[in-house]
Scaffold this motif. Structure first.
Motif, short mmCIF file in Angstrom:
data_model
loop_
_atom_site.label_atom_id
_atom_site.label_comp_id
_atom_site.label_asym_id
_atom_site.label_seq_id
_atom_site.Cartn_x
_atom_site.Cartn_y
_atom_site.Cartn_z
N THR A 85 0.86 -1.19 0.00
CA THR A 85 0.00 0.00 0.00
C THR A 85 0.89 1.23 0.00
N ASP A 86 0.35 2.36 -0.43
CA ASP A 86 1.12 3.60 -0.55
C ASP A 86 0.55 4.67 0.36
N ASN A 87 1.39 5.20 1.22
CA ASN A 87 0.96 6.29 2.10
C ASN A 87 0.45 7.46 1.28
N GLY A 88 -0.64 8.05 1.75
CA GLY A 88 -1.19 9.23 1.10
C GLY A 88 -2.02 8.94 -0.14
N LYS A 89 -2.18 7.65 -0.50
CA LYS A 89 -2.88 7.32 -1.74
C LYS A 89 -4.08 6.39 -1.56
N GLU A 90 -4.15 5.70 -0.42
CA GLU A 90 -5.23 4.73 -0.23
C GLU A 90 -6.52 5.42 0.21
N ARG A 91 -7.62 4.78 -0.13
CA ARG A 91 -8.94 5.25 0.29
C ARG A 91 -9.59 4.14 1.10
N MET A 92 -9.91 4.43 2.35
CA MET A 92 -10.40 3.42 3.28
C MET A 92 -11.87 3.67 3.60
N LEU A 93 -12.70 2.68 3.34
CA LEU A 93 -14.12 2.79 3.67
C LEU A 93 -14.31 2.52 5.16
N ALA A 94 -14.74 3.54 5.88
CA ALA A 94 -14.86 3.46 7.34
C ALA A 94 -16.31 3.22 7.73
N ALA A 95 -16.75 1.97 7.56
CA ALA A 95 -18.09 1.57 8.00
C ALA A 95 -18.03 0.90 9.37
N LEU A 96 -16.86 0.36 9.73
CA LEU A 96 -16.67 -0.16 11.09
C LEU A 96 -16.66 1.01 12.05
N PRO A 97 -17.38 0.93 13.16
CA PRO A 97 -17.41 2.07 14.08
C PRO A 97 -16.08 2.28 14.80
N PHE A 98 -15.72 3.55 14.97
CA PHE A 98 -14.50 3.89 15.70
C PHE A 98 -14.64 3.60 17.20
N PHE A 99 -15.88 3.50 17.70
CA PHE A 99 -16.04 3.20 19.13
C PHE A 99 -15.75 1.73 19.43
N HIS A 100 -15.55 0.92 18.39
CA HIS A 100 -15.09 -0.47 18.51
C HIS A 100 -13.59 -0.45 18.27
N VAL A 101 -12.80 -1.09 19.13
CA VAL A 101 -11.35 -0.95 19.05
C VAL A 101 -10.79 -1.46 17.72
N PHE A 102 -11.47 -2.41 17.07
CA PHE A 102 -11.03 -2.88 15.76
C PHE A 102 -11.08 -1.74 14.74
N GLY A 103 -12.21 -1.03 14.70
CA GLY A 103 -12.33 0.11 13.81
C GLY A 103 -11.39 1.23 14.18
N LEU A 104 -11.18 1.43 15.47
CA LEU A 104 -10.30 2.50 15.94
C LEU A 104 -8.87 2.30 15.44
N THR A 105 -8.37 1.06 15.51
CA THR A 105 -6.99 0.81 15.11
C THR A 105 -6.84 0.65 13.60
N VAL A 106 -7.64 -0.25 12.99
CA VAL A 106 -7.39 -0.58 11.58
C VAL A 106 -7.94 0.47 10.62
N LEU A 107 -8.77 1.39 11.12
CA LEU A 107 -9.26 2.47 10.28
C LEU A 107 -8.72 3.82 10.73
#
Length: 559
Positions: A244-266
């Motif tokens: 992956t390339d810094n500054g170039k990826e687009r991440m779909l953030a449907a996982l909630p940030f209040f869940h630690v999985f979403g907080l870290t991987v997103l």
């Protein structure tokens, strides 16, 4: 296990070890804004915010918190869906040296009251739509401040106007009475400068996050995660995603940030890599399909239920998924057919990982582009050790035999907030006992076969039977109740209640469901209710929950 056979399975691009920086987690945002100031950090329903703008607004919020008296170590709760305000609040709190307490917006007052009181939170940041719930939860122990925002505050024109009109039409509009205790998020940002703020922290000792997770006791426990825990796990995840390339990826953030999985991987990973986060306030399959088609995300971390909903959508073939490079699935086991079907649809990779809140959370993953073993949780991350041990003796079990998974690494928590006894049960000489039973093969691939805990994982959310049982026992018609997870083709597991009624009480499932909905978040409410004359018990009178599950799946001859 002294050897680490999994290292031979590492791609050449992934280091076995790394020197993780010992700094404030908010440095990720400062560094991203310095190198990629004009890159879009957040896209929210048409609104775009660059890294430079995100840094400025986070600094404004940090200065507002300092003006309100927040100091290093103070806990500040964030009760928001995925929206720009959640990101701004998160980094603003970290900049002050405060400790973030991520709170689920689905919580009912009873659940919220425990979390805020237990953490000792001084302030909460929340939505206008949730204000009444916060007031109910804090009636006995008022917070110093409630900072209120609205979804419409970060919608572009004309969506912000239309949102307000729709609220009025639906009768959901909320008039917030601002005073010395209830403050406006937007007004606070507007009157505080974007002066740089970054508290120096002892990253290995000082907390960045208290993340609540449950247990078989029914009381949610606060997991203490340091700046170093979260920095390390973010970088470990980034090392794994080497193509992956810094500054170039687009991440779909449907996982909630209040869940630690979403907080870290997103959130943490997205900002560390200066990627664009396409924020969705909640998972709705139609909106997700349209967003993938239109916004062309390259990464889509999620829970299995999300991928199940997509592959089973009747019009899935109408949408273009070709932008997706890979997805990491977590929070629940990933069925093989879901993996294969999703990869067929997208042409990208869908791999299963493993983690738990107590480890920030990721500890294992399958290789994304190299060899993987279906059905396994993969191999340990860099600097992460894994053993399967006898839970009583703590000695390693032989390869291929079942034991309890123990983890050691820089991402493992300090312990449970104000619960030294609970901490001592799961942390031994730096090793975290996960409560999950499984095995390791000769090449280091790990497999989870069962859980020692009775946690139900429904749609990626943890549901703790004891908590649901306590609510059921409060009902005047219920004599006995036991709650267990039963297989569900969509949610993985779903919550089932086995109930013995008091003599003369009516078997009214709908009434019991209404009772539970008033006292529990929606995902905890039993989706199935079975009335019984008796419950199976041990000689000492303890209900045999495992027996109920065996009867449910027919493994002991049915009911």
């Amino acid at each position: 296990m002294t050897q680490q056979p999994w290292l031979k399975e590492y791609p050449a691009e992934v280091p076995h070890s790394y020197d993780y920086p010992k700094h404030n987690l908010a440095c990720f945002l400062e560094e991203a804004a310095a190198e990629y100031p004009n890159t879009i950090a957040l896209e929210f329903l048409g609104k775009k915010i660059t890294y430079d703008e995100l840094l400025s607004q986070s600094r404004c919020f940090a200065n507002a918190l300092l003006d309100l008296g927040v100091r290093k170590g103070d806990r500040v709760a964030v009760m928001l869906p995925n929206c720009p305000q959640a990101v701004i609040a998160y980094f603003g709190i970290l900049m002050t040296g405060g400790v973030v307490v991520m709170t689920n917006p689905l919580y009912v007052p009873r659940e919220l009251e425990h979390q805020l009181a237990d953490s000792g939170s001084r302030i909460i940041v929340t939505l206008d739509l949730l204000l009444n719930r916060v007031r109910q939860a804090t009636a006995k122990r008022p917070l110093e401040r409630i900072i209120v925002t609205s979804i419409r505050d970060y919608l572009p024109f004309p969506k912000n106007v239309l949102y307000g009109l729709k609220q009025k039409k639906d009768g959901t509009a909320v008039k917030v009475g601002y005073d010395e205790q209830v403050l406006s998020f937007g007004e606070l940002l507007g009157r505080h400068p974007a002066v740089p703020v970054l508290a120096e922290v002892d990253a290995e000792r000082e907390l960045a996050l208290v993340q609540y997770t449950g247990g078989t006791t029914g009381l949610a426990k606060g997991v203490m995660l340091t700046h170093y825990n979260l920095v390390a796990n973010t970088i470990q995840t980034r090392l794994w995603c080497y193509r992956t390339d810094n500054g170039k990826e687009r991440m779909l953030a449907a996982l909630p940030f209040f869940h630690v999985f979403g907080l870290t991987v997103l959130l943490n990973l997205g900002v560390y890599a200066a990627n664009t986060l396409v924020l969705l306030p909640r998972f709705e399959v139609d909106q997700v399909l349209k967003t993938i088609h239109k916004k062309k995300p390259t990464q889509f971390p999620g829970a299995p239920t999300m991928y199940i909903a997509i592959i089973n959508h009747p019009e899935v073939r109408k949408y273009d998924f070709s932008s997706i490079n890979f997805c990491i699935s977590g929070a629940a086991p990933l069925p093989l057919y879901v993996q294969e079907r999703f990869e067929e649809l997208t042409g990208g990779k869908l791999i299963e990982g493993y983690g738990l809140t107590e480890a920030s959370p990721v500890t294992h993953a399958n290789n994304i582009w190299e060899r993987r073993k279906n059905g396994s949780i993969g191999i340990p991350f860099p600097d992460t050790e894994a053993r399967f041990v006898d839970p009583d003796t703590f000695e390693d079990v032989p390869i291929g035999q079942i034991g309890e998974l123990a983890i050691r690494g820089p991402q493992v928590m300090q312990g449970y907030w104000n619960r030294p006894d609970e901490t001592a049960k799961v942390l031994r000489d730096g090793w975290l006992l996960t409560g999950d039973l499984g095995k390791i093969d000769e090449e280091g691939y790990c497999y989870i076969v069962d859980r020692r805990k009775d946690v139900i994982i429904a749609g990626g959310y943890n549901v703790y039977p004891r908590e649901v049982e306590e609510v059921l026992y409060e009902h005047p018609d219920i004599e006995e109740a036991s709650v267990a997870g039963v297989p569900d083709p969509y949610r993985g597991e779903t919550v089932k209640a086995f109930i013995v009624l008091r003599s003369g009480a009516a078997r009214d499932k709908e009434a019991l469901e209404r009772w539970c909905r008033e006292k529990l978040a929606a995902y905890k409410v039993p989706k199935q209710i079975e009335f019984r004359d008796t419950l199976p018990k041990t000689m000492s009178g303890k209900v045999l929950r495992r027996k109920l599950i065996e009867e449910e799946d027919g493994s002991s001859g049915g009911q």
